[in-house]
Design an enzyme around this catalytic site. Structure first.
Site, short mmCIF file in Angstrom:
data_model
loop_
_atom_site.label_atom_id
_atom_site.label_comp_id
_atom_site.label_asym_id
_atom_site.label_seq_id
_atom_site.Cartn_x
_atom_site.Cartn_y
_atom_site.Cartn_z
N ASP A 1 26.37 66.21 60.31
CA ASP A 1 27.39 65.25 59.93
C ASP A 1 28.77 65.80 60.27
O ASP A 1 28.98 67.02 60.31
CB ASP A 1 27.34 64.97 58.42
CG ASP A 1 26.07 64.26 58.00
OD1 ASP A 1 25.44 63.63 58.86
OD2 ASP A 1 25.73 64.34 56.81
N LYS A 2 29.70 64.90 60.49
CA LYS A 2 31.07 65.30 60.80
C LYS A 2 31.58 66.35 59.82
O LYS A 2 32.19 67.36 60.22
CB LYS A 2 31.98 64.07 60.77
CG LYS A 2 33.46 64.39 60.87
CD LYS A 2 34.32 63.15 60.61
CE LYS A 2 35.80 63.53 60.54
NZ LYS A 2 36.64 62.36 60.16
#
Length: 328
Positions: free
Chosen positions: A142-143
């Protein structure tokens, strides 16, 4: 640029079976994820008719035809980014990804991604088999999750790594572990969360736990490493499956969401008021879910050598741990 096509045919020997599984059995040199993409893109025919659903059942005797385009060059532009390289050779590169870095271009994130940085760093060697928008990407974070990622630099490496990630270390050499700061202390302190996951019907941007007969099988193993003051704990998590947001959703489902997780831990915002002023400031400074991919191990797709990498907690998580412990 005109891409060459590789056309192949096979007959399903036994069924009924999912189309993507039948394709994997017929064409073992092509990854399952690649075959699923080819189905969705209209490159697969069953008995002369185009099919676009990888989960469609096919029976014994069905004739499958697959048209495999040559790996396309990456469309995103290369950008010079300050990548932290843990390891690199002619086949692959291991990156220690900082929080805030998006892995591949997507709507709203067309530039400044890890892929943009990899194109500039690796040049023409970067594999295109992962797709035009995701060249070389075997798995993702995930970012706002930091830590270790491996990226393939050629098609052979991509296929070999994809097979290992599909197995998730059940019988193969893949190792992945995450460090997570969770609210409270899970009981038992060592355990397994086995709960199927699917896209939430209420909010399509979220993943939700669903009934056993629905969604996709998801298993997370966890161990409490240490308490962090009176309100939180440090967990070590190992994935047996690799679903989107898996650790975040599983821990939230068990009542122990990650600190700083605005998506799955919103109900725990009031718990932050119980923290010391220093700990609250450290949590605010973190500004994301407290999750870090700390361990990555796999067999080199060309040599078979076992490679193992570890990444310590980033400074902002170390500072939060110290502040939480001091506020006990």
């Amino acid at each position: 640029m005109v891409l060459e096509m590789d056309e192949r045919q096979a007959v399903v020997e036994a069924g009924p079976v999912r189309l993507d599984k039948a394709l994997v059995a017929a064409f073992p040199d092509v990854s399952r994820s690649r075959l699923q993409d080819l189905v969705r893109e209209g490159h697969v025919r069953r008995d002369g008719h185009t099919v676009r659903d990888p989960s469609q059942k096919v029976g014994a005797g069905a004739v499958l035809a697959v048209t495999i385009p040559e790996a396309a060059p990456a469309e995103p532009m290369g950008e010079t980014l300050a990548l932290v390289v843990a390891y690199e050779d002619d086949d692959l590169i291991v990156i220690d990804k900082p929080a805030g870095l998006v892995v591949h271009p997507a709507p709203g994130h067309e530039a400044g991604t890890l892929v943009n940085g990899l194109i500039a760093h690796c040049g023409e060697s970067l594999s295109g088999i992962g797709g035009v928008r995701r060249p070389g990407i075997v798995h993702r974070l995930d970012k706002d999750t930091s830590g270790l990622m491996v990226v393939a630099k050629n098609d052979r490496a991509h296929k070999g790594l994809t097979r290992q990630f599909a197995d998730h270390g059940r019988v193969g050499p893949l190792e992945r572990a995450y460090l997570a700061f969770a609210w409270g202390v899970p009981e038992p302190r060592t355990g397994t969360i086995d709960a199927n996951l699917a896209r939430s019907q209420r909010n399509r941007e979220k993943i939700a736990v669903v009934r056993a007969e629905e969604g996709r099988h998801a298993v997370t193993h966890y161990r409490v490493e240490a308490p962090l003051g009176s309100e939180a704990s440090l967990l070590r998590c190992r994935l047996e499956t690799g679903r989107t947001h898996q650790i975040r959703v599983h821990l939230s489902h068990r009542g122990h969401p990650l600190l700083g997780d605005a998506v799955y831990g919103g109900a725990f915002k009031t718990k932050a008021a119980r923290l010391s002023e220093t700990a609250r400031a450290a949590l605010d400074a973190l500004g994301r879910q407290a999750l870090h991919a700390t361990l990555l191990g796999f067999a080199h797709p060309r040599t078979g050598e076992h490679l193992r990498f570890e990444s310590p907690l980033p400074p902002e998580m170390t500072a939060l741990a110290a502040a939480l412990a001091a506020g006990a």
